[in-house]
Design an enzyme around this catalytic site. Structure first.
Site, PDB file in Angstrom:
ATOM      1  N   HIS A 173       0.833  -1.217   0.000  1.00 19.21           N
ATOM      2  CA  HIS A 173       0.000   0.000   0.000  1.00 19.21           C
ATOM      3  C   HIS A 173       0.866   1.265   0.000  1.00 19.21           C
ATOM      4  O   HIS A 173       0.435   2.308   0.474  1.00 19.21           O
ATOM      5  CB  HIS A 173      -0.939   0.058   1.214  1.00 19.21           C
ATOM      6  N   GLU A 223       9.790   8.028 -17.187  1.00 17.13           N
ATOM      7  CA  GLU A 223       8.427   8.552 -17.408  1.00 17.13           C
ATOM      8  C   GLU A 223       7.942   8.227 -18.822  1.00 17.13           C
ATOM      9  O   GLU A 223       6.780   7.897 -19.030  1.00 17.13           O
ATOM     10  CB  GLU A 223       8.401  10.062 -17.180  1.00 17.13           C
ATOM     11  N   LYS A 281      16.522  21.137 -11.177  1.00 16.19           N
ATOM     12  CA  LYS A 281      15.831  19.888 -11.541  1.00 16.19           C
ATOM     13  C   LYS A 281      16.710  18.859 -12.246  1.00 16.19           C
ATOM     14  O   LYS A 281      17.576  19.185 -13.042  1.00 16.19           O
ATOM     15  CB  LYS A 281      14.634  20.209 -12.459  1.00 16.19           C
ATOM     16  N   SER A 321      15.536  20.931 -16.416  1.00 15.05           N
ATOM     17  CA  SER A 321      14.343  21.720 -16.706  1.00 15.05           C
ATOM     18  C   SER A 321      14.758  22.994 -17.429  1.00 15.05           C
ATOM     19  O   SER A 321      15.875  23.479 -17.257  1.00 15.05           O
ATOM     20  CB  SER A 321      13.646  22.049 -15.388  1.00 15.05           C
TER      21      SER A 321
END
Ligand code: ARG
Length: 457
Positions: free
Chosen positions: A156, A290, A283, A277
């Site tokens: 979970h 992804e 970043k 970024s």
């Protein structure tokens, strides 16, 4: 270009209809398989005396020249042709004259395309299996390095029990090993030759389908010619297997994304597999993972495209089936692309054991082990479970952890507690003592590594 079938028509095909009907832009990539299949067909025609041996040899020679010319860039595939089958035949006829026109005896594009797809997928499946093996190898490298690196295991997405980083990574290795088995299994069923089914009903010529099948490396022939030209279930099986590969990669991606976030920081992806970024200088984004997660939907979509294409069409061949290739090629390309990026991304990622260990130290991840401690001293499991639950509540209230709660506090809950409880619930003990087969203990991890190393070969 005049159509081969123009004889029956009094008017040329409308330009738009011609473009709409054409599949050359997609099926041109099967030129090698198409020509290889035609060579086997010509050999069979010669052996059976349907054409002479000399004719057969000349056709085979012409076809191998066409293959070499395309390979070497000397012959460009004409995008005006209707499909790859028509293109190859028209070049052959241009080069050999009337002899070229004999190739299509006892054959149809319906069995030809069914054959080409099988040959094509057989090659691609081999490549995909090799790419999965590379990824398993990358996983094995990391697992060998982190056999005893402790991290929290989750259920979970809540800290559940301590495990090793190797254990978690090897779980993906096991999934990928089944992907290999699934693909190999589908290939085995696919490796049945449809050629000689002709348009749908077989032929009046004395062909030898077994000879052709054997020449092309098939294990058997499709025993029903209508089935031979109609079904694409072999594509569906492979595309399902590819969809499952992508599902595994997507889950793995999700974890890599989480683990590289500042909230976890269990791993650091290599600079060569991350991006920055355009606005936020700090970043470092896990774009590759992804994108793999994102591309998973395409591969699922490809599977559904073909399932839907097939569901309503009567036997035997229908033009709808020309749509099979775009979906199938996209599925193959995407899974290859993703596997190819994933292996080096995993290979170069760096684990941060301190952060994993610290995270494992919070969250009462050793509560099960504390309950087991009481059980081993004679308390029934359910009672032990209750005592530990109360202790956890007490720790939360006192803002401490089980490892630091004084023995006197423990004793208020049960007389069975002793000084040895602290070593018993240390993270190291929790991991080392999980000696059950398949568990997180070292011997089991070593067995898993050995198992996967054998698969990779
Ligand atoms: N380009 C076609 C396909 O990919 C080849 C088979 C065509 N057969 C036919 N009868 N029109 O499906």
């Amino acid at each position: 270009m005049e159509k081969m079938w123009a004889g029956r028509f009094s008017k040329a095909l409308d330009k738009k209809a011609d473009d709409f009907n054409s599949s050359i832009a997609t099926d041109c990539r099967m030129y090698r398989q198409d020509i290889t299949g035609s060579m086997a067909h010509a050999a069979m025609l010669g052996k059976q005396g349907i054409i002479t041996r000399e004719e057969s040899e000349k056709i085979i020679e012409g076809l191998s020249q066409i293959l070499a010319d395309i390979d070497e860039g000397k012959l460009e595939i004409d995008m005006e042709a209707e499909d790859i089958h028509m293109f190859v035949e028209s070049v052959l006829t241009k080069r050999l004259g009337d002899l070229g026109k004999k190739l299509h005896t006892a054959r149809s594009r319906n069995d030809q395309v069914a054959l080409d797809i099988r040959l094509y997928l057989r090659d691609e499946a081999d490549e995909i299996i090799a790419l999965i093996k590379n990824l398993i190898s990358a996983i094995l490298c990391q697992a060998k390095e982190h056999k005893t690196t402790i991290m929290p295991g989750y259920t979970h997405l809540q800290r559940a029990q301590p495990i090793t980083f190797a254990h978690q990574l090897l779980a993906y290795g096991m999934m990928l090993s089944r992907d290999i088995a699934r693909i190999s299994d589908a290939v085995r069923r696919m490796n049945v030759s449809p050629i000689g089914s002709c348009a749908l009903a077989g032929t009046t010529y004395d062909t030898d389908r077994y000879f052709e099948a054997q020449k092309l490396g098939f294990d058997d022939i499709a025993l029903n010619s209508i089935d031979g030209v109609s079904d694409r279930d072999f594509c569906l099986e492979l595309m399902s297997a590819f969809a499952i590969v992508m599902m595994h990669l997507s889950r793995f991606s999700e974890e890599i994304i989480l683990w590289s976030s500042w909230e976890f920081k269990f791993i650091e992806l290599d600079d060569s597999f991350t991006t920055g970024s355009s606005i936020m200088p700090q970043k470092k984004n896990p774009d590759m993972a992804e994108l793999v997660r994102g591309k998973t939907g395409r591969v699922y979509g490809d599977l559904f495209t073909l399932l839907t294409t097939l569901k309503g069409i009567p036997l035997a061949y229908n033009k709808d089936m020309q749509e099979d290739k775009e979906a199938m090629f996209d599925s193959v390309d995407t899974v290859k692309l993703c596997l190819d990026i994933f292996a080096p991304m995993v290979q170069t990622m760096r684990a941060i054991p301190e952060n994993m260990y610290n995270a494992a130290g919070r969250g009462f991840i050793n509560a099960t082990d504390l309950a087991d401690y009481l059980v081993k001293k004679g308390m029934p499991f359910r009672s032990a479970y209750k005592v530990v639950g109360e202790l956890v509540a007490e720790c939360i209230e006192k803002n401490t952890v089980l490892d630091q709660l004084p023995l006197s506090d423990y004793r208020c809950h049960s007389e069975l507690f002793d000084e040895d409880l602290y070593t018993e619930i240390s993270l190291e003990t929790c991991v080392e003592k999980r000696i059950s087969a398949g568990g997180t203990g070292l011997a089991s991890i070593e067995k898993q590594i050995e198992y996967l190393a054998k698969i990779v070969g």
